[in-house]
Design a protein around this motif. Sequence first.
Motif, PDB file in Angstrom:
ATOM      1  N   UNK A  59     -29.766 -55.927 -14.163  1.00 33.09           N
ATOM      2  CA  UNK A  59     -29.669 -54.509 -14.480  1.00 33.09           C
ATOM      3  C   UNK A  59     -28.440 -54.215 -15.335  1.00 33.09           C
ATOM      4  N   UNK A  60     -27.372 -54.917 -15.077  1.00 31.41           N
ATOM      5  CA  UNK A  60     -26.170 -54.736 -15.903  1.00 31.41           C
ATOM      6  C   UNK A  60     -26.477 -55.093 -17.349  1.00 31.41           C
ATOM      7  N   UNK A  61     -27.164 -56.210 -17.550  1.00 29.67           N
ATOM      8  CA  UNK A  61     -27.460 -56.609 -18.925  1.00 29.67           C
ATOM      9  C   UNK A  61     -28.489 -55.702 -19.576  1.00 29.67           C
ATOM     10  N   UNK A  62     -29.448 -55.222 -18.787  1.00 28.30           N
ATOM     11  CA  UNK A  62     -30.422 -54.280 -19.352  1.00 28.30           C
ATOM     12  C   UNK A  62     -29.714 -53.011 -19.824  1.00 28.30           C
ATOM     13  N   UNK A  63     -28.787 -52.525 -19.008  1.00 31.42           N
ATOM     14  CA  UNK A  63     -28.033 -51.322 -19.363  1.00 31.42           C
ATOM     15  C   UNK A  63     -27.210 -51.555 -20.618  1.00 31.42           C
ATOM     16  N   UNK A  64     -26.613 -52.719 -20.679  1.00 32.37           N
ATOM     17  CA  UNK A  64     -25.803 -53.080 -21.858  1.00 32.37           C
ATOM     18  C   UNK A  64     -26.657 -53.033 -23.129  1.00 32.37           C
ATOM     19  N   UNK A 102     -26.913 -52.351  -3.481  1.00 30.27           N
ATOM     20  CA  UNK A 102     -26.803 -52.635  -4.911  1.00 30.27           C
ATOM     21  C   UNK A 102     -26.559 -51.314  -5.654  1.00 30.27           C
ATOM     22  N   UNK A 103     -25.553 -51.250  -6.525  1.00 32.00           N
ATOM     23  CA  UNK A 103     -25.259 -49.974  -7.200  1.00 32.00           C
ATOM     24  C   UNK A 103     -26.206 -49.717  -8.368  1.00 32.00           C
ATOM     25  N   UNK A 104     -26.250 -48.453  -8.758  1.00 33.16           N
ATOM     26  CA  UNK A 104     -26.850 -48.071 -10.042  1.00 33.16           C
ATOM     27  C   UNK A 104     -25.881 -48.490 -11.135  1.00 33.16           C
ATOM     28  N   UNK A 105     -26.429 -48.845 -12.278  1.00 36.67           N
ATOM     29  CA  UNK A 105     -25.572 -49.197 -13.401  1.00 36.67           C
ATOM     30  C   UNK A 105     -25.765 -48.136 -14.483  1.00 36.67           C
ATOM     31  N   UNK A 106     -24.670 -47.557 -14.951  1.00 42.07           N
ATOM     32  CA  UNK A 106     -24.768 -46.421 -15.868  1.00 42.07           C
ATOM     33  C   UNK A 106     -23.848 -46.603 -17.068  1.00 42.07           C
ATOM     34  N   UNK A 107     -24.378 -46.437 -18.268  1.00 40.00           N
ATOM     35  CA  UNK A 107     -23.501 -46.486 -19.445  1.00 40.00           C
ATOM     36  C   UNK A 107     -22.818 -45.139 -19.629  1.00 40.00           C
TER      37      UNK A 107
ATOM     38  N   UNK B  31     -29.637 -32.074 -23.883  1.00 41.34           N
ATOM     39  CA  UNK B  31     -30.716 -33.039 -24.093  1.00 41.34           C
ATOM     40  C   UNK B  31     -30.244 -34.428 -23.667  1.00 41.34           C
ATOM     41  N   UNK B  32     -31.124 -35.144 -22.975  1.00 38.05           N
ATOM     42  CA  UNK B  32     -30.795 -36.504 -22.520  1.00 38.05           C
ATOM     43  C   UNK B  32     -31.737 -37.476 -23.202  1.00 38.05           C
ATOM     44  N   UNK B  33     -31.157 -38.504 -23.823  1.00 36.04           N
ATOM     45  CA  UNK B  33     -31.948 -39.449 -24.614  1.00 36.04           C
ATOM     46  C   UNK B  33     -31.928 -40.872 -24.069  1.00 36.04           C
ATOM     47  N   UNK B  34     -31.129 -41.139 -23.047  1.00 35.63           N
ATOM     48  CA  UNK B  34     -31.052 -42.498 -22.518  1.00 35.63           C
ATOM     49  C   UNK B  34     -31.442 -42.477 -21.046  1.00 35.63           C
ATOM     50  N   UNK B  35     -32.438 -43.277 -20.668  1.00 33.90           N
ATOM     51  CA  UNK B  35     -32.978 -43.216 -19.306  1.00 33.90           C
ATOM     52  C   UNK B  35     -31.954 -43.624 -18.252  1.00 33.90           C
ATOM     53  N   UNK B  36     -30.939 -44.365 -18.668  1.00 33.32           N
ATOM     54  CA  UNK B  36     -29.929 -44.801 -17.707  1.00 33.32           C
ATOM     55  C   UNK B  36     -28.983 -43.664 -17.301  1.00 33.32           C
ATOM     56  N   UNK B  37     -29.143 -42.494 -17.930  1.00 32.45           N
ATOM     57  CA  UNK B  37     -28.336 -41.347 -17.533  1.00 32.45           C
ATOM     58  C   UNK B  37     -29.111 -40.438 -16.580  1.00 32.45           C
ATOM     59  N   UNK B  38     -30.253 -40.937 -16.128  1.00 34.98           N
ATOM     60  CA  UNK B  38     -31.081 -40.195 -15.187  1.00 34.98           C
ATOM     61  C   UNK B  38     -31.329 -41.058 -13.958  1.00 34.98           C
TER      62      UNK B  38
END
Lengths: 171, 142
Positions: A59-64, A102-107, B31-38
């Motif tokens: 998940x870390x790499x997917x987020x990256x 397991x944490x959420x990974x967020x950019x 507006x949110x464009x990246x799914x990792x921010x949800x």
Amino acid sequence: MTSLAVQLGNSDGWGRHFQPLTKGVSEPAKKSVEFANMAEEHFNKPISNASRERTLINEIFETYWLAQDPGWDGYDATPISPIAVNRAIQFLDSSRFDRIPVPDVTPEPDGELALEWYGNAGSVFSISFGQTNTISYAGLYADKSKIHGVENIASVDKKILQKYISKAVSN
Amino acid sequence: MLQWIRKFYKNIFQKQSQIEPIADNEILARFIFNKKQLNASGAKAAAFLPPSDNLKTSVFRKTRMTEENYQNVKNSVSEKRAQTHKATALLMVPDVLSVGLLVEPEESDYKWHADLVNWPDEKDERKSVAQELALVSQVIER
């Protein structure tokens, strides 16, 4: 036609002795026994920390990769730094995080990578990793209490962070 | 030449004076464009964090916009940024003000565009503010 029979043993009354049998001599028949044995091995294997860790690393790499282009957020976000990814992974390696979810990974738009833990009642605790030796953290809990700060990765008290994380996931 | 300069500054003054001030009952759209921010609950704090170079979070004054205008702007921003819109997070102006931020109209590219400004200088404090915004935001159009 290939048929597979399963002989259930009576060692504890629950048929724990799993022994797939077949009278077939064809290759498919032999394969079915082989796959049945593999299935038994898979389902009997304890959930290991290695697979949990692998899930998190993936998940870390997917987020990256999802935050690699300038403006990846649709605005002016900086690409996530590989150094930030490395620091997050090293931090997890050095901590006993096998005991917590397991944490959420967020950019984050400044190029940092956050590991975040959420509770069912709306609590959250987040740690951000960037290009320096410091981490920034913040927590907001269901009881309306807040915490935030900056620490050096090498000297941070991980037990205190675990306490903040535990409070988030249990609220 | 002098006349041209006078006309130029008159136009600027008129444009600035045509910007409607922010009202307390306005709803702002991010507006949110990246799914990792949800996540399953809605928008994460990161969806509201500003970039580090200008500390401004872009929003639109949805209450002031017609539905057609809003959809056109959303599509235009998506196209301009080459990003697929994933969701919109709504915030009320009082909620933004209560965490210490300000809403500043900024209409150089789009009418009814504004920025959330007055973010703290330190990253941990910004994270904390963003967490409070995420808590009170409502996500639509997922």
